[in-house]
Design a protein around this motif. Structure first.
Motif, short mmCIF file in Angstrom:
data_model
loop_
_atom_site.label_atom_id
_atom_site.label_comp_id
_atom_site.label_asym_id
_atom_site.label_seq_id
_atom_site.Cartn_x
_atom_site.Cartn_y
_atom_site.Cartn_z
N LEU A 1 9.06 4.59 32.54
CA LEU A 1 9.32 5.48 31.41
C LEU A 1 9.82 6.83 31.89
O LEU A 1 10.74 7.42 31.31
CB LEU A 1 8.04 5.66 30.58
CG LEU A 1 8.12 6.61 29.38
CD1 LEU A 1 9.15 6.11 28.38
CD2 LEU A 1 6.76 6.78 28.73
N ASN A 2 9.24 7.34 32.96
CA ASN A 2 9.68 8.61 33.51
C ASN A 2 11.12 8.52 33.99
O ASN A 2 11.90 9.48 33.86
CB ASN A 2 8.77 9.02 34.67
CG ASN A 2 9.12 10.38 35.22
OD1 ASN A 2 9.16 11.37 34.50
ND2 ASN A 2 9.37 10.45 36.51
N SER A 3 11.51 7.40 34.56
CA SER A 3 12.90 7.22 35.01
C SER A 3 13.86 7.30 33.83
O SER A 3 14.94 7.92 33.94
CB SER A 3 13.04 5.87 35.73
OG SER A 3 14.35 5.69 36.20
N VAL A 4 13.50 6.69 32.72
CA VAL A 4 14.35 6.75 31.52
C VAL A 4 14.42 8.18 31.00
O VAL A 4 15.50 8.69 30.66
CB VAL A 4 13.82 5.80 30.43
CG1 VAL A 4 14.61 5.98 29.14
CG2 VAL A 4 13.91 4.36 30.90
N ILE A 5 13.26 8.85 30.95
CA ILE A 5 13.21 10.22 30.45
C ILE A 5 14.08 11.14 31.27
O ILE A 5 14.84 11.96 30.75
CB ILE A 5 11.75 10.72 30.41
CG1 ILE A 5 10.95 9.96 29.34
CG2 ILE A 5 11.70 12.22 30.14
CD1 ILE A 5 9.48 10.32 29.33
N VAL A 6 14.00 11.01 32.60
CA VAL A 6 14.68 11.94 33.49
C VAL A 6 16.16 11.59 33.67
O VAL A 6 17.03 12.46 33.65
CB VAL A 6 13.97 12.00 34.86
CG1 VAL A 6 14.78 12.81 35.86
CG2 VAL A 6 12.58 12.59 34.69
N ASN A 7 16.47 10.30 33.86
CA ASN A 7 17.84 9.91 34.20
C ASN A 7 18.79 9.93 33.02
O ASN A 7 19.99 10.20 33.18
CB ASN A 7 17.85 8.50 34.80
CG ASN A 7 17.33 8.48 36.23
OD1 ASN A 7 16.41 9.21 36.56
ND2 ASN A 7 17.89 7.63 37.06
N ILE A 8 18.29 9.63 31.83
CA ILE A 8 19.19 9.44 30.69
C ILE A 8 19.08 10.58 29.67
O ILE A 8 20.09 11.21 29.32
CB ILE A 8 18.90 8.09 30.00
CG1 ILE A 8 19.16 6.94 30.98
CG2 ILE A 8 19.75 7.93 28.75
CD1 ILE A 8 18.87 5.57 30.40
N LEU A 9 17.87 10.85 29.20
CA LEU A 9 17.72 11.70 28.02
C LEU A 9 18.21 13.14 28.21
O LEU A 9 18.86 13.67 27.32
CB LEU A 9 16.26 11.68 27.56
CG LEU A 9 15.74 10.29 27.12
CD1 LEU A 9 14.33 10.42 26.56
CD2 LEU A 9 16.67 9.67 26.09
N PRO A 10 17.93 13.83 29.35
CA PRO A 10 18.46 15.20 29.46
C PRO A 10 19.89 15.25 30.01
O PRO A 10 20.63 16.19 29.71
CB PRO A 10 17.49 15.87 30.42
CG PRO A 10 17.00 14.77 31.29
CD PRO A 10 17.01 13.53 30.46
N THR A 11 20.28 14.27 30.82
CA THR A 11 21.60 14.32 31.44
C THR A 11 22.73 13.97 30.48
O THR A 11 23.83 14.52 30.58
CB THR A 11 21.67 13.38 32.66
OG1 THR A 11 21.24 12.07 32.28
CG2 THR A 11 20.78 13.88 33.77
N VAL A 12 22.48 13.06 29.54
CA VAL A 12 23.53 12.67 28.59
C VAL A 12 23.96 13.86 27.73
O VAL A 12 25.16 14.16 27.64
CB VAL A 12 23.07 11.49 27.72
CG1 VAL A 12 24.05 11.25 26.58
CG2 VAL A 12 22.94 10.22 28.57
N PRO A 13 23.04 14.59 27.08
CA PRO A 13 23.51 15.74 26.29
C PRO A 13 24.09 16.86 27.14
O PRO A 13 25.05 17.53 26.72
CB PRO A 13 22.25 16.20 25.54
CG PRO A 13 21.11 15.67 26.32
CD PRO A 13 21.59 14.38 26.92
N MET A 14 23.52 17.09 28.34
CA MET A 14 24.03 18.18 29.17
C MET A 14 25.44 17.88 29.67
O MET A 14 26.37 18.68 29.51
CB MET A 14 23.07 18.42 30.33
CG MET A 14 23.40 19.63 31.20
SD MET A 14 24.58 19.24 32.52
CE MET A 14 23.58 18.12 33.50
N LEU A 15 25.63 16.71 30.30
CA LEU A 15 26.95 16.35 30.79
C LEU A 15 27.92 16.04 29.65
O LEU A 15 29.12 16.19 29.80
CB LEU A 15 26.85 15.14 31.73
CG LEU A 15 26.16 15.40 33.07
CD1 LEU A 15 26.02 14.10 33.86
CD2 LEU A 15 26.94 16.43 33.89
#
Length: 419
Positions: free
Chosen positions: A177-191
């Motif tokens: 779950l932490n991998s999903v939270i860190v890898n996808i959720l903040p990077t998609v909106p930022m990038l």
């Protein structure tokens, strides 16, 4: 042989070094593995733990006696000498072992060249690569970070452990779950602000969502406090709770004074206003104290994201302040760090390697002092975040409002140039 195997099995269970998996007792490299040479050294002692028969305990253990010679254990290229070994009887006819582990230097000074050393090198190289991709190919970087989450479905399908995490166990689910939270959720909106050139309203939503995910990543760590029973971890957990309060206060202040949490600089870097410098310092110390309990080498990720922030800061001509680059550097660096670590956790060369000795984090007064002072400092952080919320003429808010107007002007000129 059978009596000594019985004694070893009891010691592994007593010290938490072993973990039962079906009918076997497997070594757990992330839980007190530094005690393993000490436990194994008891094989040299003819001790009958409770007079019972080893046949009554059919579990199989990995024989390690051949690795012992003159009270020195050779394991994965490293040597440890056991000093002041003592056996203390305890209730129930069992016993407890204690002693001191002293590393033995090999010829040529190769003792420290453990497989874990190459994980540090790998993390640095991955950080360099992702920093370059963030500026030159953000779309490719986003695809790599999102694709790296596939490590966990692969672990579930093949049954392979990621480090010592057994598929479908509680800690396995929490790290997935932490991998999903860190890898996808903040990077998609930022990038996404860079790749798809979102307009201001879309950037505002993306900014609040990205900071919500970063807040969630701090809150998530509080779930591990149930496994802790020491003052250092408890006080550090209270600091995490304080950080979880200060960030929403900061974001509400931005919302109240119509300051966007995200803005794009020169079309290739995102600046974020959701983290003050004081909170960033407190967050760094908290995170370092959180991970050093698990493995001291993980503090490398705190160093790397500061290095990445300074690089982006000078790369953009020192626009804004250093803390404004946290929203770009932290999601990229942490996502890349976890991705590389998860992938290496599937490789036996790294997964089965002997980790370096622990720092006895929970038993050292210096670490208690650090986490306590950082906890007090978190109230200073919270005070200033609340001051910015209540005082519309606060220096931080006025600066952000001024930079917001300048950014809109510069963005309009940039859009005209690219058209």
């Amino acid at each position: 042989g059978s009596i000594r195997d019985h004694a070893l099995r009891r010691l592994l269970q007593d010290h938490g070094v072993g973990r039962r998996c079906g009918t076997s007792l497997e070594l757990c490299p992330r839980i007190h593995l530094a005690l393993l040479p000490l436990c194994i050294s008891v094989l040299a002692c003819a001790v009958d733990a409770d007079g019972g028969s080893a046949a009554s305990m059919p579990d199989m253990i990995v024989p390690m006696e051949e690795h012992m010679q003159d009270n020195v254990l050779e394991y994965n290229g490293s040597s440890y000498r056991v000093q002041d070994l003592t056996l203390v009887p305890i209730a129930g006819g069992s016993f407890q072992a204690s002693g001191v582990l002293a590393p033995v230097a090999a010829e040529g000074g190769q003792t420290l060249l453990l497989p874990v050393t190459w994980t540090y090198v790998t993390h640095v190289m991955v950080a360099l690569l992702t920093t370059w991709l963030a500026l030159r190919a953000p779309g490719m970087l986003l695809a790599l970070l999102v694709g790296a989450v596939s490590v966990w479905p692969l672990s579930a399908i093949t049954g392979e452990m990621v480090w010592d995490l057994v598929p479908f166990h509680l800690e396995w689910w929490m790290m997935a779950l932490n991998s999903v939270i860190v890898n996808i959720l903040p990077t998609v909106p930022m990038l996404g602000c860079i790749i798809w050139r979102w307009q201001k309203q879309a950037r505002v939503r993306a900014g609040y969502f990205a900071y919500f995910v970063l807040w969630l990543n701090v809150l998530w760590t509080l779930g591990f406090l149930q496994f802790k029973n020491d003052w250092v971890s408890l006080v550090n957990g209270l600091t995490a709770l304080s950080l979880c309060i200060s960030l929403p206060v900061r974001l509400y202040a931005l919302y109240s004074y119509d300051v966007s949490p995200f803005r794009v600089q020169n079309g290739d870097i995102v600046l974020g206003y959701g983290t003050s410098l004081s909170r960033l310092v407190c967050y760094t110390v908290w995170n370092a104290m959180l991970v050093v309990d698990h493995a001291p080498g993980i503090t490398l990720q705190d160093i790397l994201f500061w290095v990445m922030m300074f690089f982006f800061y000078y790369r953009t001509g020192s626009v804004g302040r250093i803390e404004d680059y946290f929203c770009t550097a932290r999601p990229i660096q942490l996502g890349a760090y976890l991705s590389a670590g998860d992938l290496m956790g599937l490789i036996p060369f790294f997964r089965e390697a002997q980790p370096p000795p622990s720092l006895k984090f929970n038993a050292h007064p210096y670490f208690l002092f650090i986490v306590f002072m950082n906890f007090l400092y978190s109230f200073y952080v919270l005070h200033w975040e609340m001051y910015n919320l209540w005082n519309s003429e606060a220096g931080g808010i006025m600066r952000l409002q001024s930079e917001e107007r300048e950014a809109e002007h510069e963005e309009a000129k940039f859009e005209m140039r690219i058209q």
